[in-house]
Design an enzyme around this catalytic site. Structure first.
Site, PDB file in Angstrom:
ATOM      1  N   ARG A   1      67.883 -59.661  64.467  1.00 22.74           N
ATOM      2  CA  ARG A   1      67.592 -58.282  64.852  1.00 22.74           C
ATOM      3  C   ARG A   1      66.082 -58.092  64.964  1.00 22.74           C
ATOM      4  NH1 ARG A   1      68.181 -55.422  60.991  1.00 22.74           N
ATOM      5  NH2 ARG A   1      69.073 -56.830  59.451  1.00 22.74           N
TER       6      ARG A   1
ATOM      7  N   TYR B   1      71.300 -61.556  71.013  1.00 23.95           N
ATOM      8  CA  TYR B   1      71.646 -61.817  69.608  1.00 23.95           C
ATOM      9  C   TYR B   1      72.545 -60.701  69.060  1.00 23.95           C
ATOM     10  CZ  TYR B   1      71.658 -61.756  64.628  1.00 23.95           C
ATOM     11  OH  TYR B   1      72.113 -61.669  63.334  1.00 23.95           O
TER      12      TYR B   1
ATOM     13  N   LYS C   1      75.779 -52.554  64.145  1.00 20.58           N
ATOM     14  CA  LYS C   1      74.711 -51.801  63.498  1.00 20.58           C
ATOM     15  C   LYS C   1      74.336 -50.565  64.314  1.00 20.58           C
ATOM     16  CE  LYS C   1      74.742 -54.239  59.897  1.00 20.58           C
ATOM     17  NZ  LYS C   1      74.352 -55.569  59.746  1.00 20.58           N
TER      18      LYS C   1
ATOM     19  N   HIS D   1      76.024 -49.437  54.853  1.00 18.55           N
ATOM     20  CA  HIS D   1      75.936 -50.902  54.998  1.00 18.55           C
ATOM     21  C   HIS D   1      76.587 -51.545  53.770  1.00 18.55           C
ATOM     22  CE1 HIS D   1      73.054 -54.555  55.875  1.00 18.55           C
ATOM     23  NE2 HIS D   1      74.265 -54.754  56.347  1.00 18.55           N
TER      24      HIS D   1
ATOM     25  N   SER E   1      70.703 -57.170  54.287  1.00 15.78           N
ATOM     26  CA  SER E   1      71.151 -58.315  55.066  1.00 15.78           C
ATOM     27  C   SER E   1      70.852 -59.607  54.309  1.00 15.78           C
ATOM     28  CB  SER E   1      70.421 -58.347  56.412  1.00 15.78           C
ATOM     29  OG  SER E   1      70.665 -57.133  57.091  1.00 15.78           O
TER      30      SER E   1
ATOM     31  N   CYS F   1      72.061 -60.791  51.590  1.00 14.22           N
ATOM     32  CA  CYS F   1      71.970 -60.706  50.134  1.00 14.22           C
ATOM     33  C   CYS F   1      73.327 -60.794  49.462  1.00 14.22           C
ATOM     34  CB  CYS F   1      71.241 -59.435  49.724  1.00 14.22           C
ATOM     35  SG  CYS F   1      69.493 -59.483  50.167  1.00 14.22           S
TER      36      CYS F   1
ATOM     37  N   ASP G   1      80.751 -55.729  55.682  1.00 12.49           N
ATOM     38  CA  ASP G   1      79.419 -55.304  56.142  1.00 12.49           C
ATOM     39  C   ASP G   1      79.245 -53.787  56.261  1.00 12.49           C
ATOM     40  OD1 ASP G   1      76.823 -56.394  56.965  1.00 12.49           O
ATOM     41  OD2 ASP G   1      77.252 -55.532  58.934  1.00 12.49           O
TER      42      ASP G   1
ATOM     43  N   ARG H   1      75.270 -67.776  62.799  1.00 10.24           N
ATOM     44  CA  ARG H   1      76.371 -66.895  62.411  1.00 10.24           C
ATOM     45  C   ARG H   1      77.719 -67.387  62.938  1.00 10.24           C
ATOM     46  NH1 ARG H   1      75.075 -61.878  59.427  1.00 10.24           N
ATOM     47  NH2 ARG H   1      72.843 -62.111  59.158  1.00 10.24           N
TER      48      ARG H   1
HETATM   49  P1  GTP Z   1      74.511 -60.037  56.368  1.00  9.43           P
HETATM   50  O1  GTP Z   1      75.661 -60.565  57.142  1.00  9.43           O
HETATM   51  O2  GTP Z   1      73.191 -60.401  56.930  1.00  9.43           O
HETATM   52  O3  GTP Z   1      74.617 -58.559  56.124  1.00  9.43           O
HETATM   53  O4  GTP Z   1      74.488 -60.814  54.942  1.00  9.43           O
HETATM   54  P2  GTP Z   1      75.395 -60.680  53.643  1.00  9.43           P
HETATM   55  O5  GTP Z   1      74.887 -59.569  52.787  1.00  9.43           O
HETATM   56  O6  GTP Z   1      76.834 -60.633  54.006  1.00  9.43           O
HETATM   57  O7  GTP Z   1      75.064 -62.037  52.853  1.00  9.43           O
HETATM   58  P3  GTP Z   1      75.932 -63.374  52.673  1.00  9.43           P
HETATM   59  O8  GTP Z   1      77.139 -63.144  51.808  1.00  9.43           O
HETATM   60  O9  GTP Z   1      76.180 -63.972  53.988  1.00  9.43           O
HETATM   61  O10 GTP Z   1      74.911 -64.274  51.841  1.00  9.43           O
HETATM   62  C1  GTP Z   1      73.632 -64.561  52.329  1.00  9.43           C
HETATM   63  C2  GTP Z   1      73.002 -65.682  51.581  1.00  9.43           C
HETATM   64  O11 GTP Z   1      72.947 -65.390  50.194  1.00  9.43           O
HETATM   65  C3  GTP Z   1      73.746 -67.006  51.717  1.00  9.43           C
HETATM   66  O12 GTP Z   1      72.817 -68.030  51.864  1.00  9.43           O
HETATM   67  C4  GTP Z   1      74.462 -67.151  50.408  1.00  9.43           C
HETATM   68  O13 GTP Z   1      74.667 -68.490  50.086  1.00  9.43           O
HETATM   69  C5  GTP Z   1      73.530 -66.448  49.430  1.00  9.43           C
HETATM   70  N1  GTP Z   1      74.284 -65.843  48.315  1.00  9.43           N
HETATM   71  C6  GTP Z   1      75.363 -65.043  48.410  1.00  9.43           C
HETATM   72  N2  GTP Z   1      75.823 -64.684  47.182  1.00  9.43           N
HETATM   73  C7  GTP Z   1      74.996 -65.275  46.291  1.00  9.43           C
HETATM   74  C8  GTP Z   1      74.938 -65.274  44.861  1.00  9.43           C
HETATM   75  O14 GTP Z   1      75.749 -64.668  44.165  1.00  9.43           O
HETATM   76  N3  GTP Z   1      73.926 -65.990  44.282  1.00  9.43           N
HETATM   77  C9  GTP Z   1      73.011 -66.670  45.039  1.00  9.43           C
HETATM   78  N4  GTP Z   1      72.056 -67.344  44.388  1.00  9.43           N
HETATM   79  N5  GTP Z   1      73.031 -66.708  46.385  1.00  9.43           N
HETATM   80  C10 GTP Z   1      74.008 -66.002  47.007  1.00  9.43           C
HETATM   81  C1  SPV Z   2      72.782 -57.907  59.178  1.00 11.45           C
HETATM   82  O1  SPV Z   2      71.685 -58.349  59.579  1.00 11.45           O
HETATM   83  O2  SPV Z   2      72.871 -57.067  58.255  1.00 11.45           O
HETATM   84  C2  SPV Z   2      74.042 -58.396  59.776  1.00 11.45           C
HETATM   85  C3  SPV Z   2      73.963 -59.196  60.989  1.00 11.45           C
HETATM   86  O3  SPV Z   2      75.110 -58.072  59.296  1.00 11.45           O
HETATM   87  S1  SPV Z   2      73.614 -58.213  62.384  1.00 11.45           S
HETATM   88  O4  SPV Z   2      74.865 -57.932  63.051  1.00 11.45           O
HETATM   89  O5  SPV Z   2      72.751 -59.036  63.220  1.00 11.45           O
HETATM   90  O6  SPV Z   2      72.967 -56.998  61.993  1.00 11.45           O
HETATM   91 MN    MN Z   3      74.858 -56.859  57.426  1.00 18.61          MN
END
Ligand code: GTP
Ligand code: SPV
Ligand code: MN
Length: 593
Positions: free
Chosen positions: A70, A198, A207, A227, A249, A251, A278, A370
């Site tokens: 983004r 993207y 979003k 979110h 994002s 996290c 999400d 992704r």
């Molecule tokens: P968006 O799709 O961008 O909104 O991301 P998200 O909030 O869904 O995050 P996602 O679950 O994809 O995790 C993002 C990154 O954080 C990945 O590299 C995971 O491996 C890492 N991660 C997720 N949960 C944990 C956790 O509990 N501990 C640690 N250390 N890393 C984590």
């Molecule tokens: C984020 O960045 O929080 C996502 C991926 O979930 S996107 O759809 O690119 O915003």
């Molecule tokens: Mn997200």
């Protein structure tokens, strides 16, 4: 033509007159039409069919290397009064934005096809669903929208002659970074996006609509677009508590939403059900509780780090009918990314299409690579994930990446304090947006890049929503990311986070005590169950009660620094910062003196 809606037909004509495509094709949602589009995109090289035995129905796509995340600095809220966009959004006057983008879009679809995608955010039959139409010259977008939303004729049938739909225009144009704009017109229910391919910039239901436009709709209509992941936590008695969690994002939302509880809990009969990963649309129910739906139909998840150990359910979800973007492509027509497993392919093509081996210093997959996968594929998808009424919330959880300050978990004292806890969220930046990574930024409710209006008004809306319900959810804050002096995560995270979720549910049920601290209630270390936990921070250093005590601690000195940072950030919101939130900050200052 799939509709007789005059305003809709007129708008499609107007947009086609401007962009001048060779053809206009209406997407009816049939598999037959989608299959023809898949075949066409394979022929032009826009997507590649993957190994059909290993990954049936799966496709591969690479974005332009200048277009992998983004672009927050090119994302604008175009409302008539600049003050209403607030100090945290980029703003452009609507007429100016339309004029500038009209220049870019004029003739931009010459030689191309314009696809008309009718889509619904939320199950079509749900009273909370909202319709959108996205015009795009990208088959990749059509195929992704088919996974992420409900598309096709049924949406238009439900819409009828109504004017309540979001007008979305997307054009790849020249993929010129300097002309890349993501423009939102909340007062016109309109989104224009150009020069990007993207996901977050071009899947306009996500979003752009479900957060930026919808947050503004929610302000006027007394609901909230957030979110947040949504999940159900089932106890051995079969009772299910639903929670929503907002993390910025990258996290951990997708990981938490579909986690598998530790073996010791599974044996007792605990289960996790995924409702969404999400976005949540939240409304007051007649019963005095807040109810939430997941407006999406799929997951647009981060690939790197998704492996058998970290998120087995996500891995299972992407075994079929999935689109992979910017991961590494193996010679056998399957895919790989860092963190998938410990056996990288001896040879592959990286996300830019260059030959790649494990000896390469650059990564095989882009850090923001992704997958786009249907929610129905998820092994733990909740039986209620498409419930038209949604699910009732027992708890709302906020969280971010904080190396030191925030403890593993704490609970807010009441709704007003909980809104404050969400408002002071901060996190270290990630690869999900372009820009520097690892910098702490304040990100209220994980909505900083997604709120379609003034953040001060947004915080006030949260306060007002709490007054509309007699039985609001309890509010918590978690931090899975505390680091030790070697820069290692102290807490094991992932499925082990269930140990914290269980404490949260017990707090909601009034079944467990807590420690009173300057920032709220934290868990007493002995109340977080560590049975069966086998995690070593370093060789010979198993995670134990002392580590737990450390990450549950609240260091006043860190919080004094934080309070100063919060005051500076709130200063930007000026007189639109609600007095209640200012009071809470004064209280925090006093408590950490
Ligand atoms: P968006 O799709 O961008 O909104 O991301 P998200 O909030 O869904 O995050 P996602 O679950 O994809 O995790 C993002 C990154 O954080 C990945 O590299 C995971 O491996 C890492 N991660 C997720 N949960 C944990 C956790 O509990 N501990 C640690 N250390 N890393 C984590
Ligand atoms: C984020 O960045 O929080 C996502 C991926 O979930 S996107 O759809 O690119 O915003
Ligand atoms: Mn997200």
């Amino acid at each position: 033509m799939l509709t007789t809606n005059k305003k809709l037909l007129q708008w499609v004509d107007d947009m086609a007159a401007m962009t001048q495509p060779d053809k206009v094709v209406w997407i009816d949602g049939s598999e037959q039409q989608l299959d023809a589009l898949r075949a066409e995109a394979c022929q032009t090289g826009e997507i590649t069919k993957l190994n059909d035995e290993e990954l049936p129905g799966c496709y591969y796509h690479r974005t332009n290397p200048n277009d992998v995340a983004r672009v927050e600095h090119r994302t604008f809220i175009c409302c008539s009064d600049k003050q209403d966009a607030g100090p945290t959004n980029n703003w452009m006057a609507p007429q100016e934005a339309y004029a500038m983008a009209t220049d870019i879009f004029t003739g931009a679809m010459k030689g191309r096809t314009m696809y008309v995608i009718p889509y619904s955010m939320g199950a079509v039959a749900s009273p909370f669903a909202k319709a959108g139409i996205e015009l795009t010259d990208s088959i990749y977008v059509v195929l992704n929208m088919n996974i992420m939303t409900r598309i096709g004729a049924s949406v238009l049938d439900k819409l009828g002659d109504s004017d309540d739909w979001v007008r979305g225009l997307h054009g790849k144009c020249e993929m010129d970074e300097e002309k890349r704009y993501i423009l939102h017109f909340p007062e016109d229910n309109t989104i224009w996006s150009c020069n990007s391919g993207y996901g977050g910039n071009v899947l306009l239901g996500k979003k752009c609509f479900a957060l930026r436009i919808a947050s503004y709709q929610g302000l006027r209509e007394n609901w909230m677009a957030e979110h947040m992941l949504l999940m159900g936590i089932e106890n051995p008695k079969g009772e299910i508590h639903y929670v929503a969690a907002a993390f910025p994002s990258m996290c951990g939302k997708t990981n938490l939403a579909m986690m598998i509880p530790p073996e010791s809990y599974r044996r007792k009969g605990y289960k996790v059900w995924c409702v969404g990963d999400d976005i949540a649309w939240i409304r007051p129910g007649a019963d005095g509780r807040l109810w939430a739906v997941n407006p999406e139909a799929g997951f647009f998840g981060v690939a790197p780090g998704t492996g058998k150990k970290s998120n087995p359910n996500a891995l299972e979800t992407v075994q079929k009918d999935t689109i992979f973007t910017n991961v590494a492509l193996k010679d056998d027509g399957t895919v790989w990314w860092e963190g998938l497993n410990d056996s990288p392919p001896e040879h592959a093509l990286d996300w830019k299409g260059r030959p790649w081996t494990p000896a390469c210093t650059e990564k095989g997959a882009h850090p923001n690579a992704r997958f786009t996968a249907p929610a129905r594929n998820c092994p733990c998808i909740s039986p209620r994930w498409e419930d038209p009424q949604g699910v009732p919330l027992s708890a709302i959880i906020f969280g971010g990446r904080r190396a030191k300050t925030a403890p593993l978990v704490y609970q807010a004292r009441d709704w007003q304090h909980g809104v404050f806890v969400g408002s002071i969220m901060a996190s270290e930046t990630t690869a999900a947006a372009s820009g520097a990574v690892g910098v702490v930024r304040r990100d209220p409710m994980a909505m900083l890049p997604f709120c379609g209006y003034h953040l001060g008004d947004y915080l006030n809306h949260w306060l007002q929503m709490g007054k509309l319900v007699s039985n609001p959810p309890e509010i918590f804050h978690v931090n899975w990311f505390r680091l030790n002096d070697d820069g290692k995560f102290i807490w094991p995270g992932y499925g082990e986070n269930f140990r914290v979720l269980e404490w949260i549910i017990r707090r909601c049920r009034g079944e467990v005590g807590a420690e009173t601290t300057p920032i709220g209630y934290t868990a007493k270390p002995e109340d977080i169950d560590l049975e069966g936990l086998d995690y070593h921070i370093a060789p010979g250093k198993p995670f134990g009660p002392a580590d737990l005590k450390e990450i549950l601690s609240v260091e006043k000195a860190y919080w004094r620094d934080d309070a100063a940072g919060i005051r500076e950030f709130f200063g930007k919101l000026g007189d639109r910062l609600p007095a209640e939130i200012a009071d809470e900050l004064d209280k925090l200052d006093e408590n950490v003196k």
